[in-house]
Design an enzyme around this catalytic site. Sequence first.
Site, PDB file in Angstrom:
ATOM      1  CG  HIS A 189      -2.130  -0.952   0.820  1.00 30.83           C
ATOM      2  ND1 HIS A 189      -2.127  -2.261   1.203  1.00 30.83           N
ATOM      3  CD2 HIS A 189      -3.241  -0.773   0.068  1.00 30.83           C
ATOM      4  CE1 HIS A 189      -3.208  -2.847   0.716  1.00 30.83           C
ATOM      5  NE2 HIS A 189      -3.900  -1.966   0.027  1.00 30.83           N
ATOM      6  CD  GLU A 432     -10.172  -7.422  -2.110  1.00 30.24           C
ATOM      7  OE1 GLU A 432      -9.141  -6.870  -2.501  1.00 30.24           O
ATOM      8  OE2 GLU A 432     -10.838  -6.986  -1.158  1.00 30.24           O
ATOM      9  CG  ASP A 456      -5.840  -8.291  -1.649  1.00 31.14           C
ATOM     10  OD1 ASP A 456      -4.740  -8.645  -1.199  1.00 31.14           O
ATOM     11  OD2 ASP A 456      -6.486  -7.339  -1.189  1.00 31.14           O
ATOM     12  CB  CYS A 503     -10.596  -0.645  -8.164  1.00 34.28           C
ATOM     13  SG  CYS A 503     -10.892  -1.869  -6.888  1.00 34.28           S
TER      14      CYS A 503
HETATM   15  C1  PEP Z   1      -6.931  -4.900  -4.640  1.00 33.26           C
HETATM   16  O1  PEP Z   1      -6.746  -5.813  -3.844  1.00 33.26           O
HETATM   17  O2  PEP Z   1      -6.768  -5.002  -5.867  1.00 33.26           O
HETATM   18  C2  PEP Z   1      -7.364  -3.576  -4.161  1.00 33.26           C
HETATM   19  C3  PEP Z   1      -7.709  -2.618  -4.990  1.00 33.26           C
HETATM   20  O3  PEP Z   1      -7.379  -3.376  -2.831  1.00 33.26           O
HETATM   21  P1  PEP Z   1      -6.081  -3.127  -1.939  1.00 33.26           P
HETATM   22  O4  PEP Z   1      -4.910  -2.928  -2.863  1.00 33.26           O
HETATM   23  O5  PEP Z   1      -6.375  -1.929  -1.110  1.00 33.26           O
HETATM   24  O6  PEP Z   1      -5.986  -4.389  -1.152  1.00 33.26           O
HETATM   25 MG    MG Z   2      -7.512  -5.699  -1.821  1.00 32.93          MG
END
Ligand code: PEP
Ligand code: MG
Length: 585
Positions: A189, A432, A456, A503
């Site tokens: 992140h 995910e 994920d 996303c």
């Molecule tokens: C993902 O897992 O693709 C996602 C957008 O969520 P995060 O990266 O916050 O886990």
């Molecule tokens: Mg995620």
Amino acid sequence: MIQGIGASSGIAIGKAFVLPNWEWDLPEQKIDVGDLAREFDRLYEGIRTSKVEIEQMKDELREAVGPEESYIFDAHLAILDDPVFMNEIQGIIQRQYKAAEVAVKEAIDHFVTMFDLLDDEYMKERALDIKDVGNRLLKHLLGAPEITLPSDTQPFILIAKELSPSQLAHLNPNHVLGIATLAGSTISHSSIMARALGVPLVVGIESKLEETIQTGDMLIIDGGLGIVHLHPEQSLIDLYTGKQIMQSEKKQQLKGIINFKPVTQDGKEMELSANISSLKELDVALSSGANGVGLFRTEFLYMDRSRLPREEEQVEVYRRVAEELGSKPLIIRTLDIGGDKHLDYFELPEEDNPFLGYRAIRICLDKTELFKTQLRAILRASHYGSVKIMYPLISSVDEVRAANALLGSCKKELRAEGIPFAEEIEVGIMIELPAAVVIADMLADEVDFFSIGTNDLIQFTLAVDRMNEQISHLYEPFHPSVLRMIQLTVEAAKRKGIHVGVCGEMAGDLKALPIWLALDVDELSMSAHSILPVKERLLALRQQECRSLFNRLLQCRTSAEILALLELKPSEEQKAEAFPDIFKS
Ligand code: PEP
Ligand code: MG
């Protein structure tokens, strides 16, 4: 030249600022009887200094935001005068012959655990206060200086062992030219945030470092190639300055398509939205021509503070984002902590596999008061814009129903209180987990939309920890199994007639664009900086051709074969045909 891994593209040239390591190193040996008085003196001195500091912070906060918020510091001051807390510390020093800092740490742990066990929100807040004050006291006892970043007038390149998302949230992107971390992964992140902020980042340089980087050393960071140059020659600085100029010219050129409709040559329109995690990222999103916000990672609102945000505080933020977006959609994802995202004040269990553990919707369905506070805040903000709710890490129909039941009870409460909200607010889920893909048709019956979280989904499909550098080569977004997972999800959504977006980081990957077009995905949500490059490519493509290409991709048996087909770029003629004014050549 130090070869690391490029995690956020762009070039930074400047001096290093090395962030010290902030782990408390507590003395292990017991003290002698003769040292007792000295330990007490140290403790009282630490308390005095902490009080002065808290008083100062209280004054500053009162000036900045008024008296209400500054009262929190009165509670902190009261703890330092609290006889029960103090007796506990003194008792540990006197009876167990432990150093003052060890006694303070043990007393904090004792009270925090005790208060946490009580099912009482007020006492839990007190536990956070004790932790906060206790840590301040510890800092003084250990003589650890504050992290002071160089002043505003001298932007710098930050060097850190590893950077947590909350540390990054503290940084002002205007002061940070670039970042290099010794450890880290491109899909963490922190890396996602660096991309969102447009800060060049190279991770994983530790094993390549032959000499340590010192504060003040001259550096060049090439985030695209994942390279750090230490003590570069003037000729190299000139070369990179030239590259920097070219990159900013390209950015300028892309601004020319900001108002173009994102539609392919043969008429397929795609919503291009932004992922944001704070208000400060919204400006970049809007100035990149985003269609809306396809993912608001709300967990960052919970970081950078010492207690859970109250309902009012959350409403304030969600409402501002909703109002700034006007009629443009805003998908607010409910809290997704755990994994690599931690809150200083919210104790998560030590887990062998945190990404598979107590996180996201699992925490929210367990701590229902915490979840309801957020749901109420999102509902209240829905009155001011086009807000949708999205639940992360869904693996079953039961979870969706449980979350929706809580949403229903929040709606009921708000109705009874006469507080307005969008009754028909849309609810969606992140896809995910492989489990969600396999039952996507069933999940589609429960919700209004899907958003594929490829970050994920890749890690769980391939069983490759997204944070583990050692196996990062196995984290393959273009693995045939990932392709099939994506295909299954989109096809299920299409059959059920619900909106489907993407996303995860793959949404902003130019190579992946033909896949989304072939499958007829409705929306791509990405780091704001990727929107215009993706739009540029989209304008030049044909959906029909993407479909044929996708059929060929499905025959591929390895990532390498898939990538080889996807690396094909639109020809210069296609580009010129798509937007002749810009590519006049
Ligand atoms: C993902 O897992 O693709 C996602 C957008 O969520 P995060 O990266 O916050 O886990
Ligand atoms: Mg995620």
